[in-house]
Design an enzyme around this catalytic site. Structure first.
Site, short mmCIF file in Angstrom:
data_model
loop_
_atom_site.label_atom_id
_atom_site.label_comp_id
_atom_site.label_asym_id
_atom_site.label_seq_id
_atom_site.Cartn_x
_atom_site.Cartn_y
_atom_site.Cartn_z
CB SER A 1 -8.93 8.18 -28.05
OG SER A 1 -8.67 8.53 -26.70
CD GLU B 1 -1.13 14.29 -29.91
OE1 GLU B 1 -1.08 13.15 -30.37
OE2 GLU B 1 -0.55 14.62 -28.86
CG ASN C 1 4.10 10.04 -27.72
OD1 ASN C 1 5.06 9.58 -27.09
ND2 ASN C 1 3.46 11.13 -27.35
N GLY D 1 -5.79 9.76 -24.41
CA GLY D 1 -5.80 8.74 -23.36
C GLY D 1 -7.12 8.61 -22.64
CD GLU E 1 0.75 13.01 -22.48
OE1 GLU E 1 1.82 12.43 -22.73
OE2 GLU E 1 -0.36 12.60 -22.89
CE LYS F 1 0.84 9.85 -25.13
NZ LYS F 1 -0.44 10.41 -24.73
CG HIS G 1 2.66 15.27 -26.27
ND1 HIS G 1 1.86 15.14 -25.16
CD2 HIS G 1 2.20 14.37 -27.17
CE1 HIS G 1 0.96 14.19 -25.38
NE2 HIS G 1 1.15 13.71 -26.59
P1 13P Z 1 -3.70 8.33 -27.07
O1 13P Z 1 -3.68 7.72 -28.46
O2 13P Z 1 -3.32 7.37 -26.00
O3 13P Z 1 -4.96 9.09 -26.82
O4 13P Z 1 -2.49 9.43 -27.07
C1 13P Z 1 -2.42 10.36 -28.08
C2 13P Z 1 -1.16 11.13 -27.92
O5 13P Z 1 -1.00 11.91 -27.01
C3 13P Z 1 -0.10 10.89 -28.90
O6 13P Z 1 0.92 11.84 -28.78
#
Ligand code: 13P
Length: 255
Positions: free
Chosen positions: A213, A167, A9, A173, A97, A11, A95
């Site tokens: 992560s 997640e 992803n 992150g 976010e 982002k 997601h």
């Molecule tokens: P990270 O791997 O940066 O923690 O992000 C995970 C994520 O949100 C994938 O959709």
């Protein structure tokens, strides 16, 4: 056995040149990978260019969201038909976010998920609890609400096509990864939810990715867990080497 599925992803990162270079690098590096499904999900505006760069490769392309209506008067939105037209196979939905920054509900995610399935694309449905919810002992309730809300009205045949990504929001992150035991515990519970709602055959077939992560250094341990069938990768998917490190970790595990 469930085939591992590792998806990146990206982002809201990279520019056009960087996105295409990453795609070209992956195309080469992943050419010999036959033990896992691989996909990358760029920003909407670079999907077309990335899909062109990945033509003829074993790396699929996905979007990070979509709208649920067909083409029409929906300013600023992107339809599933448009995504299909430019070469998408997958769409990430729900997601954290989008749930927590943009304010998307499970009800809206459910509408999008049905539109994605109706178009023959594969939804990657994200669920996961926030830190304060985990600390309050609400992890299972939060995941169950997102699960049942986002998957309302689906048949068992529909559900077989869905990929779930667990997640934990506190691990995204942050560099703070869930331990393999913590992740496995939730994954097993999610598989029980699938069995309860859709039956054992479906529960055995659906792939549940872990996201939060995941890095080359911790991927093997996570992917070795019985109910962890792949990863949805953020930061580590932005470089060929680290993304490949995770893909290669999927080779050595019995999934
Ligand atoms: P990270 O791997 O940066 O923690 O992000 C995970 C994520 O949100 C994938 O959709």
């Amino acid at each position: 056995m469930r085939r591992p599925f590792i998806a990146g992803n990206w982002k809201m990162n990279l520019n056009r040149a960087e996105a295409v270079a990453l795609a070209e690098g992956l195309k080469q590096a992943a050419a010999a990978v036959d033990y896992a499904d691989i996909a990358v999900c760029p920003s909407f505006v670079y999907i077309d260019a990335v899909a062109q760069a990945l033509k003829g490769s074993n790396v699929g392309v996905g979007a990070q969201d979509c709208y649920f209506e067909g083409n029409g008067a929906f300013t600023g939105e992107v339809s599933v038909e448009m995504l299909k037209d430019i070469g998408c196979t997958y769409v990430i939905l729900g997601h954290s976010e989008r749930r927590h920054i943009i304010g998307e509900s499970s009800e809206l995610t459910n509408k999008k998920l049905k539109a994605v399935l109706a178009a023959g694309l594969i939804p990657i449905l994200c669920i996961g609890e926030m830190l304060e919810q985990r600390e309050a002992g609400a992890t299972d309730d939060v995941n169950a609400e997102q699960f049942f809300g986002s998957l309302a009205g689906l048949t068992s045949d529909d559900m077989k096509k869905v990929v779930i990504a667990y997640e934990p929001v506190w691990a995204i992150g942050t560099g703070k990864v869930a331990t393999p035991e913590q992740a496995q515990e939730v994954h097993a519970k999610v598989r029980q939810l699938i069995e309860f709602r859709f039956g054992k055959d479906v529960a055995d077939a659906v792939r549940i990715q872990y996201g939060g992560s995941m890095k080359p250094g911790n991927a093997a341990e996570l992917l070795a867990q019985a109910d962890i069938d792949g990863g949805l990768i953020g930061g580590a998917a932005l470089k060929v080497d680290s993304f490949m490190g995770i893909i290669e970790a999927a080779k050595t595990t019995e999934l």
